[in-house]
Write an enzyme that holds these catalytic residues in place. Structure first.
Site, short mmCIF file in Angstrom:
data_model
loop_
_atom_site.label_atom_id
_atom_site.label_comp_id
_atom_site.label_asym_id
_atom_site.label_seq_id
_atom_site.Cartn_x
_atom_site.Cartn_y
_atom_site.Cartn_z
N ASP A 14 38.02 35.95 41.05
CA ASP A 14 39.43 35.94 40.59
C ASP A 14 40.29 35.00 41.41
OD1 ASP A 14 38.74 38.05 38.78
OD2 ASP A 14 39.00 39.48 40.41
N GLU A 15 39.69 33.95 41.98
CA GLU A 15 40.47 33.03 42.82
C GLU A 15 41.07 31.87 42.02
OE1 GLU A 15 36.73 34.27 45.22
OE2 GLU A 15 37.12 33.28 43.30
N LYS A 17 38.94 29.83 39.86
CA LYS A 17 37.92 28.78 39.78
C LYS A 17 37.93 28.09 38.41
CE LYS A 17 34.64 31.66 40.85
NZ LYS A 17 35.50 32.83 41.12
N GLY A 43 34.70 35.97 34.44
CA GLY A 43 35.70 35.50 33.49
C GLY A 43 36.52 34.38 34.10
N HIS A 44 36.47 33.19 33.50
CA HIS A 44 37.23 32.05 33.98
C HIS A 44 38.37 31.75 33.02
CE1 HIS A 44 33.65 30.45 36.59
NE2 HIS A 44 34.09 31.64 36.95
N THR A 127 30.81 45.92 35.99
CA THR A 127 31.40 45.62 34.69
C THR A 127 30.63 46.24 33.53
OG1 THR A 127 30.14 43.57 34.44
CG2 THR A 127 32.29 43.42 35.56
N ARG A 141 9.53 40.74 38.52
CA ARG A 141 8.67 39.85 37.73
C ARG A 141 8.23 40.47 36.40
NH1 ARG A 141 7.31 39.80 42.89
NH2 ARG A 141 5.46 41.07 42.60
N GLN A 184 32.05 34.57 40.58
CA GLN A 184 32.35 35.55 41.63
C GLN A 184 32.79 34.85 42.92
OE1 GLN A 184 29.09 36.34 39.86
NE2 GLN A 184 30.43 37.38 38.43
N ASP A 291 52.83 30.78 44.71
CA ASP A 291 54.15 31.16 44.21
C ASP A 291 54.31 32.66 44.05
OD1 ASP A 291 52.19 30.92 42.20
OD2 ASP A 291 53.75 30.94 40.65
#
Length: 309
Positions: A14-15, A17, A43-44, A127, A141, A184, A291
């Protein structure tokens, strides 16, 4: 010759990206865009007022929005049903030719219904996308990979690719610029995050090699952070009854892009941020939502309140 730039999260995801990837790709210099970890749990969010774009990407790399060859890499896990829904969503938004630019790594693992049914860990607060159980099957495997669903993927008008063979075969005298888009963040990394309150993939820059890109090709690592920290999940993260943090969350509209859950907020952890910058070898650090501190009208240093106006 490959020249690779990497976008990485330095906190709990959530930065911003997606916003950074979109604006870097607008320069038009990249030949490829790769998602190299995670799955539909990411989620982007992307907004472009000039082009009237307001979308959220989950599995699809940002490069398809610009007609750039984009790859869902080998280190990712893929939900094919959700991918189909996401492609239709983008097509309805006007991106009609995205399938011609999107490739899937043949060895990326596929999330099945059984993985989603098993992903109900109420202690961690995942999630519920099937990420952990799918990675678990991968390392036991016994998982299924995209190559096992070749006919289904072809029916979606998508192509499989062997990223290692593909990039290794490119002529060495030609310059190819690659943008690798991480999901992430450092504090959710399976090794360096707050275990077990973390994701199931590695989130650091060197993991681009799982998608066939040599780490020596890295030119720039863009580390993304916010001037405060947020987290979605069940571990205690936000101090209780903190009016300033509640104001901050409200001003920042802190809700998860994938789940819509309210993000817990806390003040910036500089020690963790320094470690994230170190391990990722960041050449640039981009601070988002500066901001929001001002909009929240106050900030705190060492427990003391300071007004910004």
């Amino acid at each position: 010759m490959l020249l690779t730039d990497v976008i990485i999260g330095l906190q709990h995801g959530d930065e911003g990206k997606g916003k950074i990837a979109y604006n870097i790709l607008k320069r038009g210099k990249y030949s490829y865009c790769i998602r190299f970890n995670g799955g539909p749990n990411a989620g982007h969010s992307i907004k472009d007022k000039e082009k009237n774009i307001d979308i959220v990407l989950h599995q699809v790399p940002c490069g398809v929005l610009f007609g750039i060859t984009s790859i869902i890499g080998s280190g990712c896990v893929v939900d094919l049903l959700k991918l189909q829904t996401e492609l239709e969503y983008l097509e309805n938004k006007g991106f009609s030719d995205i399938r011609t630019h999107l490739y899937l790594a043949f060895n990326a693992h596929v999330i099945g219904r059984q993985h989603i049914m098993l992903d109900n860990d109420s202690i961690i607060g995942t999630t519920g996308s099937g990420i952990g159980p799918c990675y678990s099957d991968k390392y036991k495997r016994i998982g299924k990979r995209c190559i096992d669903f070749q006919k289904t993927i072809e029916s979606m008008k998508l192509q499989l690719i062997n990223p290692l063979s593909y990039f290794a075969s490119l002529p060495s005298h030609v310059k190819y610029e690659v943008l690798c888009e991480g999901a992430q963040g450092f504090s959710l990394d399976i090794d360096w995050g707050d275990y077990p309150y973390c994701t199931s993939s590695s989130c650091i820059a060197s993991c681009i090699s799982t998608s066939g890109i040599p780490h020596k090709s890295i030119r720039c690592v863009y580390g993304c952070c916010k001037l405060y920290d947020t987290y979605v999940g069940n571990k205690p993260f936000q101090p209780k009854n903190n009016e300033l943090l509640e104001t901050l969350a409200e001003a920042g509209q802190e809700f998860g892009s994938t789940t819509g859950r309210k993000r817990q907020c806390n003040w910036l952890n500089m020690d963790s941020l320094k470690q994230a910058i170190f391990i990722n070898g960041c050449t640039h650090v981009i601070a988002n939502k500066c901001d929001i501190i001002e909009k929240s009208r106050a900030f705190v240093i060492d427990g003391k309140k300071f007004n910004t106006f």
